[in-house]
Design an enzyme around this catalytic site. Sequence first.
Site, PDB file in Angstrom:
ATOM      1  N   LYS A  61       0.827  -1.222   0.000  1.00 16.11           N
ATOM      2  CA  LYS A  61       0.000   0.000   0.000  1.00 16.11           C
ATOM      3  C   LYS A  61       0.852   1.260   0.000  1.00 16.11           C
ATOM      4  O   LYS A  61       0.467   2.289  -0.546  1.00 16.11           O
ATOM      5  CB  LYS A  61      -1.015  -0.006   1.149  1.00 16.11           C
TER       6      LYS A  61
ATOM      7  N   LYS B 165      -3.635   3.462   2.703  1.00 17.17           N
ATOM      8  CA  LYS B 165      -4.786   2.737   2.138  1.00 17.17           C
ATOM      9  C   LYS B 165      -5.898   3.700   1.732  1.00 17.17           C
ATOM     10  O   LYS B 165      -6.511   3.531   0.676  1.00 17.17           O
ATOM     11  CB  LYS B 165      -5.300   1.719   3.162  1.00 17.17           C
TER      12      LYS B 165
ATOM     13  N   GLY C  24      -6.751  -6.171   3.433  1.00 14.43           N
ATOM     14  CA  GLY C  24      -6.432  -7.611   3.436  1.00 14.43           C
ATOM     15  C   GLY C  24      -7.283  -8.420   2.470  1.00 14.43           C
ATOM     16  O   GLY C  24      -7.207  -8.235   1.259  1.00 14.43           O
TER      17      GLY C  24
ATOM     18  N   GLY D  13      -3.219 -10.598   7.892  1.00 21.20           N
ATOM     19  CA  GLY D  13      -2.924 -12.007   8.172  1.00 21.20           C
ATOM     20  C   GLY D  13      -2.607 -12.740   6.881  1.00 21.20           C
ATOM     21  O   GLY D  13      -3.028 -12.337   5.796  1.00 21.20           O
TER      22      GLY D  13
ATOM     23  N   GLU E 120       2.869  -4.482  10.256  1.00 16.75           N
ATOM     24  CA  GLU E 120       3.906  -4.178   9.276  1.00 16.75           C
ATOM     25  C   GLU E 120       5.271  -4.503   9.880  1.00 16.75           C
ATOM     26  O   GLU E 120       5.409  -4.573  11.107  1.00 16.75           O
ATOM     27  CB  GLU E 120       3.853  -2.683   8.925  1.00 16.75           C
TER      28      GLU E 120
ATOM     29  N   ILE F  96     -10.505  -8.402   1.946  1.00 16.54           N
ATOM     30  CA  ILE F  96     -11.777  -7.826   1.456  1.00 16.54           C
ATOM     31  C   ILE F  96     -11.592  -7.331   0.020  1.00 16.54           C
ATOM     32  O   ILE F  96     -10.691  -6.549  -0.245  1.00 16.54           O
ATOM     33  CB  ILE F  96     -12.226  -6.620   2.323  1.00 16.54           C
TER      34      ILE F  96
ATOM     35  N   ASP G  56      -0.213   3.348   7.846  1.00 14.51           N
ATOM     36  CA  ASP G  56      -0.711   2.257   7.005  1.00 14.51           C
ATOM     37  C   ASP G  56      -2.139   2.572   6.533  1.00 14.51           C
ATOM     38  O   ASP G  56      -2.460   2.430   5.352  1.00 14.51           O
ATOM     39  CB  ASP G  56      -0.670   0.950   7.815  1.00 14.51           C
TER      40      ASP G  56
HETATM   41  P1  NDP Z   1       7.396  -9.604   5.957  1.00 14.14           P
HETATM   42  O1  NDP Z   1       8.279  -8.647   6.654  1.00 14.14           O
HETATM   43  O2  NDP Z   1       6.887 -10.783   6.666  1.00 14.14           O
HETATM   44  O3  NDP Z   1       8.120 -10.124   4.619  1.00 14.14           O
HETATM   45  C1  NDP Z   1       8.885  -9.303   3.799  1.00 14.14           C
HETATM   46  C2  NDP Z   1       9.677 -10.175   2.851  1.00 14.14           C
HETATM   47  O4  NDP Z   1      10.373  -9.356   1.938  1.00 14.14           O
HETATM   48  C3  NDP Z   1      10.728 -11.042   3.549  1.00 14.14           C
HETATM   49  O5  NDP Z   1      10.787 -12.317   2.948  1.00 14.14           O
HETATM   50  C4  NDP Z   1      12.040 -10.285   3.303  1.00 14.14           C
HETATM   51  O6  NDP Z   1      13.166 -11.117   3.208  1.00 14.14           O
HETATM   52  C5  NDP Z   1      11.759  -9.688   1.944  1.00 14.14           C
HETATM   53  N1  NDP Z   1      12.512  -8.463   1.733  1.00 14.14           N
HETATM   54  C6  NDP Z   1      12.462  -7.327   2.461  1.00 14.14           C
HETATM   55  N2  NDP Z   1      13.305  -6.410   1.959  1.00 14.14           N
HETATM   56  C7  NDP Z   1      13.902  -6.999   0.890  1.00 14.14           C
HETATM   57  C8  NDP Z   1      14.885  -6.592  -0.028  1.00 14.14           C
HETATM   58  N3  NDP Z   1      15.436  -5.395   0.051  1.00 14.14           N
HETATM   59  N4  NDP Z   1      15.260  -7.445  -1.007  1.00 14.14           N
HETATM   60  C9  NDP Z   1      14.707  -8.673  -1.076  1.00 14.14           C
HETATM   61  N5  NDP Z   1      13.781  -9.134  -0.241  1.00 14.14           N
HETATM   62  C10 NDP Z   1      13.381  -8.309   0.737  1.00 14.14           C
HETATM   63  O7  NDP Z   1       6.184  -8.719   5.380  1.00 14.14           O
HETATM   64  P2  NDP Z   1       4.689  -9.184   5.048  1.00 14.14           P
HETATM   65  O8  NDP Z   1       4.707 -10.452   4.307  1.00 14.14           O
HETATM   66  O9  NDP Z   1       3.844  -9.061   6.250  1.00 14.14           O
HETATM   67  O10 NDP Z   1       4.221  -7.989   4.089  1.00 14.14           O
HETATM   68  C11 NDP Z   1       4.643  -7.923   2.755  1.00 14.14           C
HETATM   69  C12 NDP Z   1       3.833  -6.840   2.028  1.00 14.14           C
HETATM   70  O11 NDP Z   1       2.451  -7.146   2.114  1.00 14.14           O
HETATM   71  C13 NDP Z   1       3.987  -5.439   2.645  1.00 14.14           C
HETATM   72  O12 NDP Z   1       3.891  -4.492   1.609  1.00 14.14           O
HETATM   73  C14 NDP Z   1       2.766  -5.319   3.544  1.00 14.14           C
HETATM   74  O13 NDP Z   1       2.351  -4.003   3.761  1.00 14.14           O
HETATM   75  C15 NDP Z   1       1.738  -6.060   2.697  1.00 14.14           C
HETATM   76  N6  NDP Z   1       0.599  -6.586   3.412  1.00 14.14           N
HETATM   77  C16 NDP Z   1       0.787  -7.351   4.536  1.00 14.14           C
HETATM   78  C17 NDP Z   1      -0.307  -7.884   5.188  1.00 14.14           C
HETATM   79  C18 NDP Z   1      -0.178  -8.717   6.399  1.00 14.14           C
HETATM   80  O14 NDP Z   1      -1.228  -9.079   6.968  1.00 14.14           O
HETATM   81  N7  NDP Z   1       1.037  -9.076   6.824  1.00 14.14           N
HETATM   82  C19 NDP Z   1      -1.674  -7.631   4.691  1.00 14.14           C
HETATM   83  C20 NDP Z   1      -1.750  -6.836   3.500  1.00 14.14           C
HETATM   84  C21 NDP Z   1      -0.643  -6.319   2.902  1.00 14.14           C
HETATM   85  P3  NDP Z   1      13.679 -11.970   4.488  1.00 14.14           P
HETATM   86  O15 NDP Z   1      12.617 -13.001   4.713  1.00 14.14           O
HETATM   87  O16 NDP Z   1      14.970 -12.551   4.047  1.00 14.14           O
HETATM   88  O17 NDP Z   1      13.792 -10.986   5.607  1.00 14.14           O
HETATM   89  N1  HSE Z   2      -0.409  -4.150   8.916  1.00 16.37           N
HETATM   90  C1  HSE Z   2      -1.594  -4.143   8.127  1.00 16.37           C
HETATM   91  C2  HSE Z   2      -2.777  -4.145   9.031  1.00 16.37           C
HETATM   92  C3  HSE Z   2      -1.608  -5.338   7.235  1.00 16.37           C
HETATM   93  O1  HSE Z   2      -2.631  -4.438  10.224  1.00 16.37           O
HETATM   94  O2  HSE Z   2      -3.884  -3.850   8.571  1.00 16.37           O
HETATM   95  C4  HSE Z   2      -2.771  -5.338   6.270  1.00 16.37           C
HETATM   96  O3  HSE Z   2      -2.620  -4.356   5.301  1.00 16.37           O
END
Ligand code: NDP
Ligand code: HSE
Length: 439
Positions: A112, A212, A141, A310, A197, A143, A208
């Site tokens: 986002k 959005k 998420g 999630g 995040e 929705i 955040d």
């Molecule tokens: P995480 O921190 O769990 O995962 C991030 C991933 O990106 C990790 O695997 C990390 O590598 C990798 N990464 C980070 N920086 C780099 C880089 N410079 N080069 C290569 N790889 C990189 O985040 P989330 O999965 O929770 O979130 C990911 C995205 O999804 C974000 O934009 C977040 O806002 C969005 N999002 C998340 C939600 C949630 O519920 N968690 C819901 C909706 C959106 P490594 O594993 O090696 O650290």
């Molecule tokens: N950190 C975000 C939240 C993830 O709690 O809503 C979903 O975008």
Amino acid sequence: MGTYMSALEQRSTGIGLLGLGVVGTAVAKAIIERHGPNDQSTRLNVVAAVVRDDSRKRYVDLDTSAISTNLDTVIGNPDIAIVVELMGGEDLAFDYITSALKSGQHVVTANKEVMAKRGSELLATATANNVHLYYEASVAGGIPIIGPLMNDLTANKIQSVRGIINGTTNFILTKMEHEGADFSDVLAEAQSLGYAESDPTADVDGFDALYKISVLARLAYHTEVPVDVIYCEGIREVHAKDFRYASELGYTIKLLAVAQVNSKSGLLARVHPALIPLEVPMASVNGVLNSVEVEGDLVGPLWFQGAGAGPNPTGSAVMGDILRIANGASNSGSSPSTLEPFPIASMDDHVCQYYIRLTASDRPGVLANVARFLGEADISINSVLQKDTDIENGHADLVIMTHPAREANMQSAVSSIRELETVLQLDSLIRVETYGDRS
Ligand code: NDP
Ligand code: HSE
């Protein structure tokens, strides 16, 4: 047989992941478990995943040789048709998404921040390169809200988009209200459940939700709503006491994100904690649930609700976008047709009731002084509660509910009230959200 196998292979779509964290892992699992070699309809194949630290243990059945820090395994790889950006952040994500689009790869993202700050540029790059950029998971998420705003509701003039669109803060506020839980304990729990995040201040301080609502407002109003024109306040100043007093007054407290058009002042986008009446449906949206109300001139009010964060709910939205592309989505469907300038209203002109909590000396004349400053700012009092009197120290909580007032007037009154010698602390100033005739 050979011909049959190669037909199946042709139907397999190569996927490259940028990020294999909470969401990336859920997406990789969904691809492997639901769209692997035995899927006859939409066969997907995770060709490569790029991570920051390739020595970390991964919780998905992917060959370790597919996981690396080498960007070239994904971007520009001719075996990868769809790049799925699940890293987060702005600059690197922008660069990587741009490179993928320019290489002729479709992109799906849940980011986002990059879609709020640089979305228009990215969408233009997608269009110029005749590829798709989809981002359903970036807001609320699981929705589906971006698709409806982009497609199903385009005939409407949208009057307002209002919602609880951060799961982490809703989870924290709900636990504070219902269980009297401690802020930092609940934040740690939200992190362990994969809601927060990577830097959770983005959740707690409202950014955040700000990103959005910027994304939703661009779609709803076909205009750029830059993040720096959106009023933003997080939940750090909301205390357990406020839930108790709000409940006595018939309200609960939620972090709301709103984009609303006023025919006189223009479009106002704002993120802040708000008292909302207990009887409106949004008051019962608890835990990690999000909800979004959209009001269109033709359709009337619409209500979307579901898990806002999630791994699996977010994975559901990401997978929807991937499958749409893999199944041959024809229109770009990525951006509002054209963006037009739209007058942006100032938060100073926002009008609502206010809830004020202050710690004051329990002495005659205190309320009169506070009321005088409110009166001088043209603000009238609706009700007053005096609570938690501390006889020993001579202190009491004073809770004041005002009638509707202009934000600028309230801020001016509040700075005068803070100067009063008898006011030890102005603890909370929370806006009351207006719902129809209720407030
Ligand atoms: P995480 O921190 O769990 O995962 C991030 C991933 O990106 C990790 O695997 C990390 O590598 C990798 N990464 C980070 N920086 C780099 C880089 N410079 N080069 C290569 N790889 C990189 O985040 P989330 O999965 O929770 O979130 C990911 C995205 O999804 C974000 O934009 C977040 O806002 C969005 N999002 C998340 C939600 C949630 O519920 N968690 C819901 C909706 C959106 P490594 O594993 O090696 O650290
Ligand atoms: N950190 C975000 C939240 C993830 O709690 O809503 C979903 O975008």
